[in-house]
Design a protein around this motif. Structure first.
Motif, mmCIF file in Angstrom:
data_model
loop_
_atom_site.group_PDB
_atom_site.id
_atom_site.type_symbol
_atom_site.label_atom_id
_atom_site.label_comp_id
_atom_site.label_asym_id
_atom_site.label_seq_id
_atom_site.Cartn_x
_atom_site.Cartn_y
_atom_site.Cartn_z
ATOM 1 N N GLU A 1 -16.569 -55.381 -29.244
ATOM 2 C CA GLU A 1 -17.142 -56.729 -29.236
ATOM 3 C C GLU A 1 -16.493 -57.597 -28.166
ATOM 4 O OE1 GLU A 1 -17.329 -58.555 -33.116
ATOM 5 O OE2 GLU A 1 -17.871 -56.635 -34.037
ATOM 6 N N ARG A 2 -15.194 -57.454 -27.985
ATOM 7 C CA ARG A 2 -14.454 -58.231 -26.982
ATOM 8 C C ARG A 2 -14.821 -57.822 -25.562
ATOM 9 N NH1 ARG A 2 -9.599 -56.747 -29.500
ATOM 10 N NH2 ARG A 2 -9.221 -55.494 -27.666
ATOM 11 N N GLU B 1 -18.087 -58.722 -22.182
ATOM 12 C CA GLU B 1 -18.047 -59.601 -21.007
ATOM 13 C C GLU B 1 -17.185 -59.023 -19.879
ATOM 14 O OE1 GLU B 1 -19.908 -62.376 -20.844
ATOM 15 O OE2 GLU B 1 -20.671 -61.795 -22.816
ATOM 16 N N GLN B 2 -16.459 -57.953 -20.152
ATOM 17 C CA GLN B 2 -15.556 -57.376 -19.149
ATOM 18 C C GLN B 2 -16.273 -56.242 -18.415
ATOM 19 O OE1 GLN B 2 -11.730 -56.472 -20.782
ATOM 20 N NE2 GLN B 2 -11.512 -58.469 -21.721
ATOM 21 N N ALA C 1 -12.614 -54.001 -30.514
ATOM 22 C CA ALA C 1 -12.457 -54.040 -29.060
ATOM 23 C C ALA C 1 -13.812 -54.021 -28.359
ATOM 24 C CB ALA C 1 -11.599 -52.877 -28.595
#
Length: 159
Positions: free
Chosen positions: A87-88, A91-92, A85
């Motif tokens: 790594e995902r 950008e958030q 998570a």
């Protein structure tokens, strides 16, 4: 002779007593208010990092055996899932939410904190109105409070 032996036993017991009692000395991190304040600050730090797309503050506070159940998942996740998570989420970076402390309990080296969140913008920047109830269980390990588990759910409408 019995008196001398008894006196030696008492003297030797008293000589080692401070060492034994020192192990039982109060630890300020385990006192209710201190533990509550430390853990709440860690929770605030976790969400602050998350709002910046950084799960590092969360990951650095994971206890061995960590497992938690986010509201959007069908089963609890593990520490390994948190690394994926992280790594995902880089950008958030636009999440906005408010946190409200609700309750806290402590027993020995285990603590549970309860709070509510109100997300008004998700990590992608989309305006939302998401309200959650969250509980985290914390364990005191090696001189620090570490999150062992938790559960979050969408807050239902209540009268």
């Amino acid at each position: 002779m019995k008196t001398t032996f008894a006196s030696l036993m008492i003297a030797s017991t008293l000589a080692i007593a401070p060492t034994s009692f020192a192990d039982d000395a109060p630890n300020p991190d385990l006192e209710f208010e201190t533990a509550r304040d430390i853990i709440w600050e860690k929770e605030l730090s976790i969400y602050s990092g998350r709002g910046d797309g950084d799960l590092g503050p969360y990951i650095s506070n994971l206890a061995e055996g960590y497992s938690a159940w986010p509201p959007h998942m069908s089963t609890p996740n593990s520490a390994e899932d948190m690394y994926v998570a992280a790594e995902r989420m880089t950008e958030q970076t636009e999440e906005e939410l408010e946190m409200e402390f609700v309750s806290f309990t402590l027993k020995g080296t285990t603590a549970i904190i309860y709070y509510q969140t109100h997300m008004t913008r998700n990590g992608d920047g989309e305006v939302v109105d998401n309200r959650y109830e969250v509980t985290h269980t914390w364990a005191y390990e090696d001189g620090a409070w570490m999150v062992l588990g938790g559960m979050a759910r969408s807050r239902p409408d209540r009268d």
